[in-house]
Design a protein around this motif. Structure first.
Motif, PDB file in Angstrom:
ATOM      1  N   THR A 247      10.953   6.281  20.961  1.00 44.05           N
ATOM      2  CA  THR A 247       9.825   5.215  21.358  1.00 44.05           C
ATOM      3  C   THR A 247       9.941   5.173  22.821  1.00 44.05           C
ATOM      4  OG1 THR A 247      10.878   3.709  19.403  1.00 44.05           O
ATOM      5  CG2 THR A 247      10.013   2.595  20.953  1.00 44.05           C
TER       6      THR A 247
ATOM      7  N   VAL B  12       5.953   5.089  24.332  1.00 43.25           N
ATOM      8  CA  VAL B  12       5.313   3.738  24.822  1.00 43.25           C
ATOM      9  C   VAL B  12       5.144   4.111  26.262  1.00 43.25           C
ATOM     10  CG1 VAL B  12       5.911   1.496  25.931  1.00 43.25           C
ATOM     11  CG2 VAL B  12       6.816   1.934  23.560  1.00 43.25           C
TER      12      VAL B  12
ATOM     13  N   SER C 129       1.724   5.934  26.380  1.00 47.25           N
ATOM     14  CA  SER C 129       0.708   5.147  25.858  1.00 47.25           C
ATOM     15  C   SER C 129       0.481   4.034  27.135  1.00 47.25           C
ATOM     16  CB  SER C 129       1.137   4.291  24.526  1.00 47.25           C
ATOM     17  OG  SER C 129       1.517   5.241  23.620  1.00 47.25           O
TER      18      SER C 129
ATOM     19  N   LEU D 288      -1.642   4.142  20.076  1.00 46.51           N
ATOM     20  CA  LEU D 288      -0.856   3.171  20.353  1.00 46.51           C
ATOM     21  C   LEU D 288      -1.649   2.424  21.770  1.00 46.51           C
ATOM     22  CD1 LEU D 288       1.461   1.169  19.938  1.00 46.51           C
ATOM     23  CD2 LEU D 288       2.924   2.836  21.490  1.00 46.51           C
TER      24      LEU D 288
ATOM     25  N   LEU E   8       3.754  -3.260  23.376  1.00 43.57           N
ATOM     26  CA  LEU E   8       4.005  -1.454  23.129  1.00 43.57           C
ATOM     27  C   LEU E   8       5.382  -1.588  22.448  1.00 43.57           C
ATOM     28  CD1 LEU E   8       1.963   0.281  25.854  1.00 43.57           C
ATOM     29  CD2 LEU E   8       1.307  -0.234  23.579  1.00 43.57           C
TER      30      LEU E   8
ATOM     31  N   SER F  69       5.199  -1.070  18.252  1.00 49.44           N
ATOM     32  CA  SER F  69       5.000   0.402  17.875  1.00 49.44           C
ATOM     33  C   SER F  69       5.545   0.825  16.551  1.00 49.44           C
ATOM     34  CB  SER F  69       5.641   1.319  18.912  1.00 49.44           C
ATOM     35  OG  SER F  69       7.329   1.015  18.795  1.00 49.44           O
TER      36      SER F  69
ATOM     37  N   THR G 100       2.239   2.240  14.523  1.00 48.21           N
ATOM     38  CA  THR G 100       2.070   3.644  14.896  1.00 48.21           C
ATOM     39  C   THR G 100       3.054   4.670  14.441  1.00 48.21           C
ATOM     40  OG1 THR G 100       0.978   2.875  16.799  1.00 48.21           O
ATOM     41  CG2 THR G 100       1.493   5.223  16.911  1.00 48.21           C
TER      42      THR G 100
END
Length: 327
Positions: free
Chosen positions: A97, A101, A104, A195, A257, A261, A264
């Motif tokens: 994750t 993130v 993104s 994302l 985010l 998330s 996504t």
């Protein structure tokens, strides 16, 4: 500055205590954990022994203090679904994750800010109109639909990129990363763009609106009257003053985010915290749900603290106000 940091840290501790209480309440009001941990054949004596061992017979304030103490050490008990420590599960899922993130956020910033500056300085150009049209589409379409369209185009029709999972990873012992393999980067492209797209369009429109507002102010007119170049005015004065509200939104969006998330990761079967919390909700895995809530709150608190500190770097007026407050 030091007093300001101490004040923010004190507020952060209060916020985390409130979040810890909400997380602790999940154990009290969402089913009986004993029923989730033992089978139907367990005797009443076995249930009572387990309840005593877990401290569930202690008074509620004592249980809450124990929960806060364990959470401060990142210990959240055993997962009801997997039967292993929650902190071990988080250690396995969190790197995926965080990397998603991070990529993104970089995409949203690197693309969104220049697009916002360009559309603010060139309002009537054809490229600006194209950017605004694309941003409207990016804001309007739901995230899951964007992900499905990207999978269809780049994964199915063109067969350029993987459509699920992390691909190749390298285990560094304390971190499992996708950044050190080509397959890992290829697997990261589609979910990262999915994302980032909403955040990118939001940042672009915010920067554009702030640039248009700042360019109409009196000090920009005075700068032009003094004969300063457009480059010095646009980037040395206008953009710098535009960044103050933008930093606030960017900080909150990075937190978003992390928190959102989930969609996504579900679309791309990305093995991160978002997919983990979906599975935990389906199984009513309270330790995982409570730890996720505490973790997300911690990230938001840290991001807000960083944003507050960045104000001092970007806006000198805040330093002057703080410095003059003691007179």
């Amino acid at each position: 500055m030091f007093a300001f940091v101490i004040q923010r840290l004190f507020q952060a501790i209060l916020v985390m205590l409130v979040v810890a209480f909400v997380s602790f309440s999940l154990f009290q009001f969402v089913g009986d954990p004993i029923n989730n941990m033992v089978g139907q054949d367990a005797t009443q004596e076995q249930r009572e022994a387990l309840r005593e061992r877990l401290g569930l017979n202690d008074p509620i304030p004592i249980q809450f203090m124990n929960f806060v103490g364990n959470a401060a050490q990142f210990q959240f008990g055993l997962s009801y679904r997997l039967g292993i420590p929650v902190e071990d599960i988080i250690a396995q899922r969190l790197p995926a994750t965080i990397e998603l993130v991070l990529v993104s956020a970089i995409i949203a910033l690197v693309v969104g800010v220049p697009m916002g500056v360009y559309t603010g300085l060139n309002r009537n150009s054809p490229i600006s109109k194209i950017f605004l049209t694309v941003s409207l589409i990016g804001i309007s379409l739901p995230t899951f639909l964007i992900g499905i369209l990207l999978i269809l185009i780049f994964g199915v029709w063109l067969a350029w990129l993987p459509t699920f999972g992390r691909g190749g990873t390298v285990d560094l012992g304390w971190w499992e990363t996708s950044f050190l393999t080509l397959q890992g980067w290829r697997s990261l492209v589609l979910p990262a763009i999915t994302l980032a797209l909403f955040q990118l369009t939001l940042i672009m429109r915010l920067v554009r609106a702030e640039m248009l507002e700042v360019l109409r102010t009196d000090y920009i007119k005075f700068a032009r009257a003094r004969g300063l170049s457009n480059r010095a005015i646009n980037f040395g004065h206008a953009l710098k003053n535009t960044l103050v509200p933008v930093i606030t939104i960017i900080g909150l969006q990075i937190g978003s985010l992390l928190a959102f998330s989930i969609i996504t990761e579900t679309v791309f079967a990305w093995p991160g915290m978002g997919l983990l919390i979906i599975q935990a909700i389906q199984f009513a895995d309270i330790p995982v749900m409570s730890s996720y809530l505490v973790l997300i709150a911690l990230f938001f608190v840290l991001i807000n603290l960083i944003v507050d500190l960045l104000y001092y770097v970007v806006d000198p007026r805040l330093r002057v106000e703080r410095g003059g407050g003691g007179h």
